[in-house]
Design a protein around this motif. Structure first.
Motif, PDB file in Angstrom:
ATOM      1  N   ARG A 110       0.601  -1.433  -0.178  1.00  0.00           N
ATOM      2  CA  ARG A 110       0.657   0.028  -0.143  1.00  0.00           C
ATOM      3  C   ARG A 110       0.962   1.595  -0.153  1.00  0.00           C
ATOM      4  O   ARG A 110       0.583   1.975  -0.882  1.00  0.00           O
ATOM      5  CB  ARG A 110      -1.361   0.320   1.371  1.00  0.00           C
ATOM      6  N   ASP A 111       2.026   1.032   0.563  1.00  0.00           N
ATOM      7  CA  ASP A 111       2.999   2.701   1.166  1.00  0.00           C
ATOM      8  C   ASP A 111       3.444   3.140   0.049  1.00  0.00           C
ATOM      9  O   ASP A 111       3.440   3.649  -0.658  1.00  0.00           O
ATOM     10  CB  ASP A 111       3.518   2.358   1.972  1.00  0.00           C
ATOM     11  N   GLU A 112       3.892   1.573  -1.046  1.00  0.00           N
ATOM     12  CA  GLU A 112       4.300   1.631  -2.293  1.00  0.00           C
ATOM     13  C   GLU A 112       3.927   2.784  -3.505  1.00  0.00           C
ATOM     14  O   GLU A 112       4.169   2.951  -4.335  1.00  0.00           O
ATOM     15  CB  GLU A 112       5.031   0.935  -3.085  1.00  0.00           C
ATOM     16  N   PHE A 113       2.520   1.790  -3.732  1.00  0.00           N
ATOM     17  CA  PHE A 113       1.808   2.344  -4.383  1.00  0.00           C
ATOM     18  C   PHE A 113       0.856   3.942  -4.227  1.00  0.00           C
ATOM     19  O   PHE A 113       1.174   4.908  -5.480  1.00  0.00           O
ATOM     20  CB  PHE A 113       0.437   1.682  -4.507  1.00  0.00           C
ATOM     21  N   ALA A 114       1.195   4.149  -2.967  1.00  0.00           N
ATOM     22  CA  ALA A 114       0.747   5.655  -2.713  1.00  0.00           C
ATOM     23  C   ALA A 114       1.638   6.451  -3.024  1.00  0.00           C
ATOM     24  O   ALA A 114       1.651   7.757  -3.115  1.00  0.00           O
ATOM     25  CB  ALA A 114       0.326   5.519  -0.654  1.00  0.00           C
TER      26      ALA A 114
ATOM     27  N   HIS B 226       0.315 -11.949  -3.914  1.00  0.00           N
ATOM     28  CA  HIS B 226      -0.811 -10.716  -4.313  1.00  0.00           C
ATOM     29  C   HIS B 226      -0.478  -9.203  -4.887  1.00  0.00           C
ATOM     30  O   HIS B 226       0.864  -9.380  -4.631  1.00  0.00           O
ATOM     31  CB  HIS B 226      -1.435 -10.611  -2.757  1.00  0.00           C
ATOM     32  N   TYR B 227      -1.382  -9.127  -5.256  1.00  0.00           N
ATOM     33  CA  TYR B 227      -0.289  -7.538  -6.079  1.00  0.00           C
ATOM     34  C   TYR B 227      -1.689  -6.538  -5.849  1.00  0.00           C
ATOM     35  O   TYR B 227      -2.775  -6.483  -6.441  1.00  0.00           O
ATOM     36  CB  TYR B 227       0.484  -7.403  -7.644  1.00  0.00           C
ATOM     37  N   LEU B 228      -1.125  -4.854  -6.754  1.00  0.00           N
ATOM     38  CA  LEU B 228      -2.005  -3.670  -6.439  1.00  0.00           C
ATOM     39  C   LEU B 228      -1.783  -3.768  -8.245  1.00  0.00           C
ATOM     40  O   LEU B 228      -0.020  -3.268  -8.675  1.00  0.00           O
ATOM     41  CB  LEU B 228      -1.986  -3.087  -5.552  1.00  0.00           C
TER      42      LEU B 228
END
Length: 361
Positions: free
Chosen positions: A107-111, A142-144
């Motif tokens: 989540r942090d990397e995406f944000a 799992h991935y975003l």
């Protein structure tokens, strides 16, 4: 789907509590003073993972191999498909080792990427998150990811910076002790074509093989990082610890072993719901045990109002800015914002008080 209950996931005796003010991801390798472009002809094999980056793949010409450490463990490989003089697609692959993994990392990397992208764009960029997984009999990843429109800035002699509209893709994967990302920017690909390219890239470059190279040490219980904010009183500390225990318990009972080997799958909203319910339960049980800080009482008064009105999932969707799986979240977003106003729910409820993490050996 067969689920595996792993007893060690709820053995609290081994849990390590660490209070840190900064949550960060560290890398194993000795860093270079500055990145180096490797001059390699033909195939480049990433020794640590055995991933092969060919000079030519599916009409994409390898353009650069950038190394960030002396052992060439942390690399960024860029490919270009030049369709015409003014039309091209750039595919960039990121592969790097991790020293630690926590449940908020994906989540942090995406944000962070979304923030940086908007800071360097001439108009707002909406990275609508999508969620996916890929698995075999050994691991489940799992991935975003997001497919989005982006005005990319490029140097121009006359204009200084010239912005060109692109269709882009970002995908970030939970691969245990390895980080893997795909970034695509295209002048002419459609959203469907970008999604297809993502899938082809995952298969050819061995996403699941990367994830199997360095599994998380799940024979140990994940450690817990506690935010300094909760040190204001024992009620806050113990309630947050109860929440962390509950999350570990939920993961152990509801996750497959092969997905625990690669990450925490923190996008699953049910683990967060269970964690919050147990935190509130602990608070109610011990509310009269002794004095507490006014901010602690205020926090739990608000959280109880959220729970009593059946809004925990809406709260989590808001707290994590869409970066959690909740199909009804977007449709109910405005309703929840009005609820926050009507019931005096402050932004203090959105603080992150703990993280689960593993140190990678």
């Amino acid at each position: 789907m067969t689920t595996t209950y792993i007893p060690h996931m709820i053995s609290f005796k081994k849990i390590t509590f660490v209070i840190l003010s900064i949550f960060s991801t560290l890398f194993f390798s000795q860093k270079r003073n500055e990145p180096v472009n490797l001059q390699i002809k033909g195939d480049f094999t990433h020794t640590s993972t055995s991933v092969v980056f060919p000079a030519l793949w599916s009409d994409f010409q390898r353009e650069t191999i950038t190394s960030y450490d002396i052992q060439n463990k942390h690399v960024v490989v860029s490919y270009v498909q030049q369709n015409s003089k003014k039309s091209k697609t750039v595919l960039t692959l990121y592969l790097y080792p991790k020293k630690s993994v926590d449940n908020q990392l994906l989540r942090d990397e995406f944000a962070v990427y979304e923030t940086v992208l908007n800071q360097n764009s001439n108009k707002s960029v909406d990275l609508k998150p999508m969620f996916g997984s890929s698995s075999n009999d050994k691991v489940k990843v799992h991935y975003l990811y997001s497919i989005f429109d982006h005005a990319m800035g490029e140097r121009d002699f006359f204009k200084g910076v010239k912005y060109t509209n692109k269709k882009s893709l970002l995908a970030i994967y939970e691969c245990g002790g390895w980080g893997f990302k795909i970034r695509v920017s295209s002048d002419d690909m459609t959203s469907d074509q970008l999604a297809e390219l993502k899938n082809k890239t995952e298969v050819y470059f061995g996403l699941l093989d990367i994830a199997s190279k360095k599994s998380l040490p799940i024979s140990n219980t994940p450690a817990i990082i506690l935010s300094p904010v909760i040190k204001r009183d024992s009620m806050m500390i113990n309630s947050v610890i109860a929440a962390a225990h509950a999350k570990i318990e939920w993961l152990g009972k509801n996750s497959e072993k092969k997905e625990l080997l690669t990450g925490f799958n923190d996008m699953n909203i049910e683990s967060e719901v269970y964690s919050i319910q147990k935190m509130i339960e602990f608070y109610k049980t011990h509310e009269k045990d002794g004095p507490m800080h006014a901010d602690t009482k205020k926090y739990f008064d608000e959280m109880i109002r959220i729970a009593d009105h059946g809004k925990i999932k809406d709260y989590l969707y808001d707290k994590y800015n869409r970066l959690i799986q909740y199909d009804e979240g977007e449709a109910k977003k405005d309703e929840y914002l009005q609820f926050k106003t009507d019931k005096n729910i402050t932004e203090n409820t959105n603080e992150i008080f703990y993280k689960l993490y593993y140190i990678i050996e």
